[in-house]
Design a protein around this motif. Structure first.
Motif, short mmCIF file in Angstrom:
data_model
loop_
_atom_site.label_atom_id
_atom_site.label_comp_id
_atom_site.label_asym_id
_atom_site.label_seq_id
_atom_site.Cartn_x
_atom_site.Cartn_y
_atom_site.Cartn_z
N UNK A 63 8.22 4.26 4.49
CA UNK A 63 9.55 3.65 4.39
C UNK A 63 10.45 4.41 3.42
N UNK A 64 9.98 5.54 2.94
CA UNK A 64 10.78 6.37 2.03
C UNK A 64 11.30 5.57 0.83
N UNK A 65 10.43 4.72 0.30
CA UNK A 65 10.85 3.91 -0.85
C UNK A 65 10.88 4.80 -2.09
N UNK A 118 2.09 -1.27 13.62
CA UNK A 118 1.35 -2.52 13.43
C UNK A 118 0.44 -2.41 12.21
N UNK A 119 0.59 -3.36 11.32
CA UNK A 119 -0.18 -3.29 10.09
C UNK A 119 0.71 -3.15 8.87
N UNK A 120 1.96 -2.75 9.08
CA UNK A 120 2.88 -2.70 7.93
C UNK A 120 3.12 -4.09 7.38
N UNK A 121 3.20 -5.03 8.29
CA UNK A 121 3.38 -6.42 7.88
C UNK A 121 2.27 -7.25 8.48
N UNK A 122 2.08 -8.47 8.01
CA UNK A 122 1.04 -9.32 8.58
C UNK A 122 1.33 -9.61 10.06
N UNK A 134 0.84 -1.19 0.00
CA UNK A 134 0.00 0.00 0.00
C UNK A 134 0.88 1.25 0.00
N UNK A 135 0.35 2.33 -0.60
CA UNK A 135 1.17 3.53 -0.79
C UNK A 135 1.66 4.10 0.54
#
Lengths: 291, 285
Positions: free
Chosen positions: A103-105, A154-158, A96-97
């Motif tokens: 994460x400054x991707x 929490x929520x960035x990853x499963x 997700x954006x």
């Protein structure tokens, strides 16, 4: 055993960062989860620079607030040269954006974005003497880093990412005895306790930046991984507690430390309990006969 | 393994006679270390897991700051602990506080009443996967600092080399790996062990991309040569070319050739002339 973690395996891919010195000696299919060839990273090759930059960001976001973000040269000298890194990530195009922004991707980045990492390095203790054979794997390792982006957001990853990362990490490396250091108030202590009873090596550690750091030792068995992944409230291999340590009581920490230095044995036998402002760790204080 | 019983001869035997060698090692790592490397007894052992070690470990961090601070890579305290004291070991030389001249005491900001050991040098190394393989993490020597800042101290020339050589013996190292920058004067110490095999020439995984990773086999002759034994001569190939220490493009080209399977060594010391730093490189395969 991984049934409850399938959601992670659907969304994330494992990766392994290892030099040629160690890569062939690691298990690239821990518990049947295979690290794809495209996610096997040699940190000494130039083409992996962008992925390693993303990894450093994970570390700075998770350990930065403790004042312990890993300098880049430490990552090279102390992590990937002596040991290796295992973890999970997700493809940038599947994220997700808001996560990419957080994460400054870079917009042009294509590839895996790391979301967790497990770093272990060998210890002298337990290592075969050099002339007894170079192919004997070191049995004793230091859990150098364990991180998940869920710690930050929490929520960035499963859910369960940290648990699956440590469980598989313990099978990537030939670890029989695990040492680790963590802060008494840190959330990860509860995770480590699910490995089984933890022998306390230090209770108060002035050699560390945060003296209220504790060091532990754990024997890693098949049951350790099962209990870690299933998270029982009380570990089946743990003896009953007979001492509750208030982790914010500096005098108590020092007192336990002094006893450890005279040979007294303590084990952490269950997860910390929190009641109001009190955080207490259930421990087993052994008598001089070890009982 | 056949013990090398030849007497130890170094570039500065005063160091072995007058300074106090020490080891920092946990009780579980200590049995794996050699306590009398080349016949030099190490009686002072600091266990980093004990409360009483705090003062000395703080002085080690101060030593690191005095020697590495100007280059921007001082070691945080947790790095000392997690990367050195728990998995590996530290060997160094020091002087008892009562023998330390006032200017040096001030450099260390010694606490009033401190009567323990004051570290003048240290070598930190981390074990790797294969038994006998170690990664060199940190070499600190106060010699260059004291040369400038305390004329009351004796000449400590060779302290860094002797510390590293003795440490590799004490840690029972058979193959050594290290990382340093092309412009670092530490290369002068590292090549004393013999030609350095290049594992990387340009290293994005490191803070300083212009870092090289090197390795060499640790033999008794390599160790003795590093410590300045005049009786030992090591074979060194002639350079094929010289890499200028600021030339990043040349480093990347060399790195690409290493990744393609070619093998190179740094056979001898760099040459520093009028702001240029040139490092010799020889193709060996």
């Amino acid at each position: 055993m991984l049934y409850h973690y399938e959601r992670i395996l659907d969304r994330c891919e494992p990766y392994l960062i290892a030099t040629d010195l160690i890569a062939d000696h690691l298990n690239a299919s821990p518990l049947g989860v295979t690290v794809p060839a495209r996610n096997r990273v040699n940190p000494q090759h130039r083409r992996h620079g962008a992925f390693l930059d993303q990894l450093r960001l994970v570390d700075s976001l998770t350990f930065g607030p403790y004042g312990m973000a890993m300098p880049q040269w430490v990552f090279y000298d102390c992590a990937v040269m002596p040991g290796a890194v295992f973890g999970f990530g997700a493809r940038a195009e599947t994220m997700e954006q808001w996560i990419l922004d957080a994460l400054h991707v870079p917009s042009h980045y294509e590839g895996l974005i790391p979301l967790s990492m497990f770093i272990a390095i060998p210890m002298v203790a337990g290592h075969a003497e050099p002339w007894q054979g170079h192919e004997t794997p070191p049995p004793t390792w230091l859990l150098y880093t364990l991180e998940s982006m869920n710690q930050v957001s929490p929520g960035m990853g499963p859910a369960g990412l940290l648990l699956l990362t440590i469980a598989l990490g313990l099978r990537v490396f030939p670890i029989r005895t695990l040492y680790g250091a963590t802060q008494w108030r840190g959330a990860k202590l509860a995770t480590y306790v699910d490995l089984g009873p933890l022998d306390v090596v230090t209770a108060y550690t002035p050699a560390h930046s945060l003296p209220r750091t504790m060091c532990f030792r754990a024997e890693i068995r098949e049951e350790s991984l099962q209990s870690l992944l299933m998270g029982p409230r009380v570990h089946p291999m743990s003896p009953p507690a007979n001492y509750l340590l208030d982790v914010d009581d500096l005098d108590a920490l020092k007192s336990v430390q002094r006893e450890l230095e005279t040979g007294r044995r303590y084990q952490i036998v269950a997860a910390p309990s929190v009641h109001g402002a009190w955080v207490q760790v259930p421990m087993r204080r052994f008598d001089s006969e070890g009982a | 393994m056949i013990a090398d019983t030849r007497p130890l001869s170094t570039a500065n035997d005063w160091i072995l006679r007058e300074l106090v060698p020490f080891l920092v090692a946990t009780s579980f790592n200590l049995p794996h270390l050699e306590r009398t490397p080349y016949g030099v007894p190490i009686a002072t052992v600091i266990d980093p897991l004990r409360l009483e070690s705090e003062s000395f470990l703080s002085l080690l961090q101060r030593l690191d700051g005095l020697t590495f601070g100007p280059e921007g890579m001082p070691m945080p305290r947790w790095v000392f602990f997690d990367c050195a004291e728990l998995p590996g070991a530290i060997l160094g030389f020091g002087r008892w506080a009562r023998d330390v001249p006032p200017r040096t005491r001030a450099l260390f900001q010694l606490p009033v009443g401190y009567d323990g050991l004051v570290p003048y040098s240290m070598y930190v190394a981390i074990p790797m996967f294969r038994a006998g393989h170690w990664f060199g993490h940190n070499l600190s020597s106060l010699a260059p600092v004291l040369r400038q800042r305390d004329p009351d101290e004796p000449d400590l020339a060779g302290l860094g080399s002797i510390t590293k050589g003795l440490a590799l013996r004490a840690f029972r190292v058979e193959r050594f790996y290290g990382a340093t920058q092309w412009l670092s004067k530490a290369l002068f110490i590292h090549v004393k062990f013999g030609p350095l095999q290049l594992a990387t020439a340009y290293t994005p995984a490191h803070q300083e991309h212009e870092t090289l990773t090197y390795a060499f086999d640790v033999t008794d002759n390599a160790l003795r040569a590093s410590m300045g034994d005049p009786a030992v001569r090591l074979a060194r190939p002639e350079p094929d070319f010289w890499l200028e220490g600021h030339d990043v493009e040349a480093m990347k080209v060399l790195q690409d050739r290493i990744e393609a399977g070619e093998r190179f060594v740094i056979p001898t010391s760099p040459r520093w002339e009028e702001g240029r730093v040139e490092v010799p490189v020889t193709r060996v395969g």
